[in-house]
Design an enzyme around this catalytic site. Structure first.
Site, short mmCIF file in Angstrom:
data_model
loop_
_atom_site.label_atom_id
_atom_site.label_comp_id
_atom_site.label_asym_id
_atom_site.label_seq_id
_atom_site.Cartn_x
_atom_site.Cartn_y
_atom_site.Cartn_z
N ASP A 129 0.83 -1.21 0.00
CA ASP A 129 0.00 0.00 0.00
C ASP A 129 0.87 1.26 0.00
O ASP A 129 0.59 2.22 -0.73
CB ASP A 129 -0.91 0.03 1.23
CG ASP A 129 -2.09 -0.92 1.15
OD1 ASP A 129 -2.38 -1.42 0.05
OD2 ASP A 129 -2.72 -1.16 2.20
N HIS A 152 -3.66 4.15 4.35
CA HIS A 152 -3.62 5.00 3.16
C HIS A 152 -3.63 6.48 3.54
O HIS A 152 -2.93 7.29 2.95
CB HIS A 152 -4.77 4.69 2.21
CG HIS A 152 -4.59 3.42 1.45
ND1 HIS A 152 -3.61 3.25 0.50
CD2 HIS A 152 -5.26 2.24 1.52
CE1 HIS A 152 -3.69 2.03 0.01
NE2 HIS A 152 -4.67 1.39 0.61
#
Length: 173
Positions: A129, A152
């Site tokens: 990620d 995120h």
């Protein structure tokens, strides 16, 4: 995706990709305990700690990021979630049937739908990620990232700080 891209082939566009070499540490700390730092390094490296609920699945992984390491050690790491979160998302129409086959699902602190590809697959996915979020900068990065409990949102905050540093450096040249 890596396999599909390799199968389709890559065409060299003869355009150099800009590089950002970290010259000063960039530090980010959140109220929830996430800490991210990027410091100068001659290569691109990431060291990450993933802390699961109640300390379960707490994992650490550290590696240089090269195309070969990414392909073999990072890209296959799947996302993960709990049955409780998935149940809530399904009620809101946010999760389809394919989700259950493509994710690691946990219930009561145990993986219930698959076998892990790596014993530390959760932290490897957090690194995946982070790499994806950093890619949005449009620069090859030379620096070492040390991250604890990323998401995120925190990755994007680090990207924003790095972007500001890049802009500041380009104005001072």
């Amino acid at each position: 995706y890596v396999e599909l891209i390799k199968k389709a082939g890559i065409a060299d566009q003869n355009v150099p990709r800009p590089e950002y070499s970290v010259t000063e540490p960039i530090y980010l700390e959140t109220k929830t305990g996430s800490i991210m730092t990027i410091v100068p390094d001659s290569r691109f490296r990431i060291s990450c700690t993933q802390v699961g609920p109640e300390g379960r699945f707490t994992q650490f992984y550290s590696t240089e990021i090269t195309p070969a390491i990414y392909e073999k050690e990072i890209a296959p790491a799947r996302s993960f979630d709990t049955c409780e979160n998935i149940g809530m998302a399904q009620k809101r129409g946010k999760v389809g049937g394919g989700y259950l086959q493509s994710h690691i699902i946990m219930y009561d602190g145990k993986v219930i739908n698959t076998k892990l590809r790596y014993p530390d697959e959760f932290v490897r996915h957090k690194i995946l990620d982070l790499i994806g979020d950093l890619y949005l900068l449009g620069f090859r990065i030379k620096g070492r990232i040390v991250a604890n409990m990323t998401s995120h949102g925190y990755n994007q905050a680090l990207v924003q700080r790095m972007y500001q540093a890049i802009q500041s450096n380009s104005r001072s040249v």
